[in-house]
Design a protein around this motif. Sequence first.
Motif, PDB file in Angstrom:
ATOM      1  N   THR A  59       0.600  -0.920   0.438  1.00 30.09           N
ATOM      2  CA  THR A  59      -0.437   0.140   0.224  1.00 30.09           C
ATOM      3  C   THR A  59       1.055   1.323   0.010  1.00 30.09           C
ATOM      4  OG1 THR A  59      -1.980  -1.176   1.572  1.00 30.09           O
ATOM      5  CG2 THR A  59      -2.080   1.488   1.242  1.00 30.09           C
ATOM      6  N   VAL A  60       1.835   0.952   0.478  1.00 31.10           N
ATOM      7  CA  VAL A  60       2.796   2.734   0.448  1.00 31.10           C
ATOM      8  C   VAL A  60       3.407   2.284  -0.654  1.00 31.10           C
ATOM      9  CG1 VAL A  60       5.130   2.786   1.190  1.00 31.10           C
ATOM     10  CG2 VAL A  60       3.796   2.235   3.517  1.00 31.10           C
ATOM     11  N   LEU A  61       3.660   1.375  -1.106  1.00 32.26           N
ATOM     12  CA  LEU A  61       4.709   1.859  -2.567  1.00 32.26           C
ATOM     13  C   LEU A  61       3.283   2.471  -3.345  1.00 32.26           C
ATOM     14  CD1 LEU A  61       6.252  -1.244  -3.206  1.00 32.26           C
ATOM     15  CD2 LEU A  61       7.427   0.907  -3.834  1.00 32.26           C
ATOM     16  N   LEU A  62       1.803   2.204  -3.876  1.00 30.68           N
ATOM     17  CA  LEU A  62       0.234   2.897  -4.533  1.00 30.68           C
ATOM     18  C   LEU A  62       0.936   4.223  -3.832  1.00 30.68           C
ATOM     19  CD1 LEU A  62      -2.027  -0.250  -4.209  1.00 30.68           C
ATOM     20  CD2 LEU A  62       0.326   0.618  -5.811  1.00 30.68           C
ATOM     21  N   GLU A  63       1.272   4.666  -2.276  1.00 35.36           N
ATOM     22  CA  GLU A  63       0.285   5.448  -2.334  1.00 35.36           C
ATOM     23  C   GLU A  63       2.207   6.840  -2.584  1.00 35.36           C
ATOM     24  OE1 GLU A  63      -1.350   8.057   0.107  1.00 35.36           O
ATOM     25  OE2 GLU A  63      -2.310   5.355  -0.418  1.00 35.36           O
ATOM     26  N   TRP A  64       3.232   6.120  -2.513  1.00 32.20           N
ATOM     27  CA  TRP A  64       4.298   6.515  -3.702  1.00 32.20           C
ATOM     28  C   TRP A  64       3.988   6.753  -4.979  1.00 32.20           C
ATOM     29  CZ3 TRP A  64       7.373   4.581  -7.211  1.00 32.20           C
ATOM     30  CH2 TRP A  64       8.626   5.515  -7.291  1.00 32.20           C
ATOM     31  N   LEU A  65       3.747   6.000  -5.133  1.00 38.09           N
ATOM     32  CA  LEU A  65       3.400   6.304  -6.689  1.00 38.09           C
ATOM     33  C   LEU A  65       2.547   6.630  -6.991  1.00 38.09           C
ATOM     34  CD1 LEU A  65       4.040   5.629  -9.906  1.00 38.09           C
ATOM     35  CD2 LEU A  65       2.056   2.753  -9.637  1.00 38.09           C
ATOM     36  N   GLN A  66       1.038   7.019  -6.937  1.00 39.01           N
ATOM     37  CA  GLN A  66       0.250   8.036  -6.534  1.00 39.01           C
ATOM     38  C   GLN A  66       1.094   9.823  -6.457  1.00 39.01           C
ATOM     39  OE1 GLN A  66      -4.220   7.602  -5.196  1.00 39.01           O
ATOM     40  NE2 GLN A  66      -3.089   8.772  -3.883  1.00 39.01           N
ATOM     41  N   ARG A  67       1.947   9.815  -5.331  1.00 39.29           N
ATOM     42  CA  ARG A  67       2.143  10.793  -5.056  1.00 39.29           C
ATOM     43  C   ARG A  67       3.050  11.686  -6.589  1.00 39.29           C
ATOM     44  NH1 ARG A  67       6.290  11.188   0.079  1.00 39.29           N
ATOM     45  NH2 ARG A  67       8.064   9.725  -1.763  1.00 39.29           N
ATOM     46  N   GLU A  68       3.780  10.686  -6.823  1.00 36.76           N
ATOM     47  CA  GLU A  68       4.671  10.621  -8.016  1.00 36.76           C
ATOM     48  C   GLU A  68       3.964  11.001  -9.629  1.00 36.76           C
ATOM     49  OE1 GLU A  68       8.307  10.757  -8.058  1.00 36.76           O
ATOM     50  OE2 GLU A  68       8.036  10.857  -6.086  1.00 36.76           O
ATOM     51  N   ALA A  69       3.117  10.663  -9.161  1.00 38.75           N
ATOM     52  CA  ALA A  69       2.239  10.382 -10.395  1.00 38.75           C
ATOM     53  C   ALA A  69       1.911  12.735 -10.765  1.00 38.75           C
ATOM     54  CB  ALA A  69       0.832   9.446 -10.759  1.00 38.75           C
ATOM     55  N   ARG A  70       0.735  12.382  -9.411  1.00 37.04           N
ATOM     56  CA  ARG A  70       0.242  13.586  -8.803  1.00 37.04           C
ATOM     57  C   ARG A  70       1.686  15.071  -9.809  1.00 37.04           C
ATOM     58  NH1 ARG A  70      -3.665  12.265  -4.530  1.00 37.04           N
ATOM     59  NH2 ARG A  70      -5.349  12.308  -5.913  1.00 37.04           N
ATOM     60  N   LYS A  71       3.056  15.170  -9.238  1.00 33.13           N
ATOM     61  CA  LYS A  71       3.866  15.485  -9.546  1.00 33.13           C
ATOM     62  C   LYS A  71       4.047  15.952 -10.867  1.00 33.13           C
ATOM     63  CE  LYS A  71       6.991  14.307  -5.602  1.00 33.13           C
ATOM     64  NZ  LYS A  71       8.935  14.057  -4.906  1.00 33.13           N
TER      65      LYS A  71
END
Length: 464
Positions: A59-71
């Motif tokens: 779940t942490v990796l999904l959250e990280w990926l979501q943050r990177e996509a929004r960047k």
Amino acid sequence: MLPPDKKNPFLPGYGVIPPVLAGRDHLKRCFKERLQDIKDKQSNATATVLMGPRGCGKTVLLEWLQREARKRDLPVVNLASDHITNLGSMAREIEQQFPPNLLQRINTLNLNVGGFGAGVGLAASSQHEESDAFGKWLRVLGCEGGVLLIDEAHNMPPEIGQILYNKAQTIGRHHPLLLVIAGTPDLKLVLGQSHATFVERAQIERIGRLSRADAHQALFEPMQKYVRFTDEAREHVLDEVQNYPYFIQLWGQALWDVLKASPDPRPSMDVVKAAQPMVEEKRMELYSGRISELNNSDLLVPIAEMVWRLGKGQEPTRGDFNRVIHHLYSRPGFFLKRSEAEQEVLHTGFIWEPKIGTWEYGIPSLASHVREQAVDLLLEHFRDEGMLPALLALAKSYGPISNQPMTQKKASLEATIKENQGGYVPLTRFQEMGLLIPTPEPGYLQLVAPCLVQRILAKADRLQ
């Protein structure tokens, strides 16, 4: 000394990105490359599957990926288990998470879903209409170069998964859409039920324990600016966390709280001992929940037998996994297929395959806890039911523990129990508990948990 006004960055159990996301550098680089491809409008239909035990950071990796996509200003939709029960709820969730400035794309696709923000209105629609609407929403996401994240995908009904993965692959071949799904170690089996070709074409990433070096980085790097632990304290804590990401966060949280009140820039074992009770309380809550899960899934006996047979410090093998599976689907009255039994065991994450051909415990110390707790729970049951004499008679009838299958005639077992019990305890009681299973040869029963039975009787003897 830690600054008293600085917030504790360790938040175990919330899917929050930790202060240092260690040990996933290769995967993070791959995701960044995929995001750049999407930004450049390059299509790639290969989905990524994150698979591993709970508490390892999916779940942490999904959250990280979501943050990177929004960047990168990419539209991203993150679906959890309560969003993936049907296509209508998934379509509604995509609409709600879709960036408002991109909603005008819907009009160009003639997607009849009502006013923006008013919901998709699919409650009374047929599955075909839901599928069509969901596919159009997915196409909108792909046309804009988007990311679709699905957590706890092992809970997705196979018929829903088949539609989703088919559409995602079709759209991903022509549009820059990235699909990443995450779930427990049974996810590959669940995906096979949905769509076999999806599994073959997906990139499978097994997310498990870290290396000791990565565990050290994740735990101590956020604190090293302020304090330096003694070698003894540092090595002791690293032994305790067992490279398990959730335990790293537990210890980080506890140590941080203790250090905020400590002026010592060189924390020693005194700080570790002060943090230990905080960790133990939450760790025991975790263990208790997992024991209940094993018990409710009729897995406690075969799992406890496995850990007693292997002994401390030994990792399981595929053979051990197969024994547990056979135990589960061979019990009378349990109508499981082998694949269903495999899914039950893998879902717990108690044992799993982090690399092809290599098996391990999802949480190493949980095995030790199961060893003791299973004996205590079953001994209490036998005592309450007045079955200890019958269990002793059963064990004597089979004789010393052997590496070969321990089988005995059913009639002989019944006679021995009657003789030693002074009454009658039906063998079906032991079968219901998973201690005995029928053999292919009629009239015979196999004792499938001899190590566990021996330990129960030994503890009963010590307590007398």
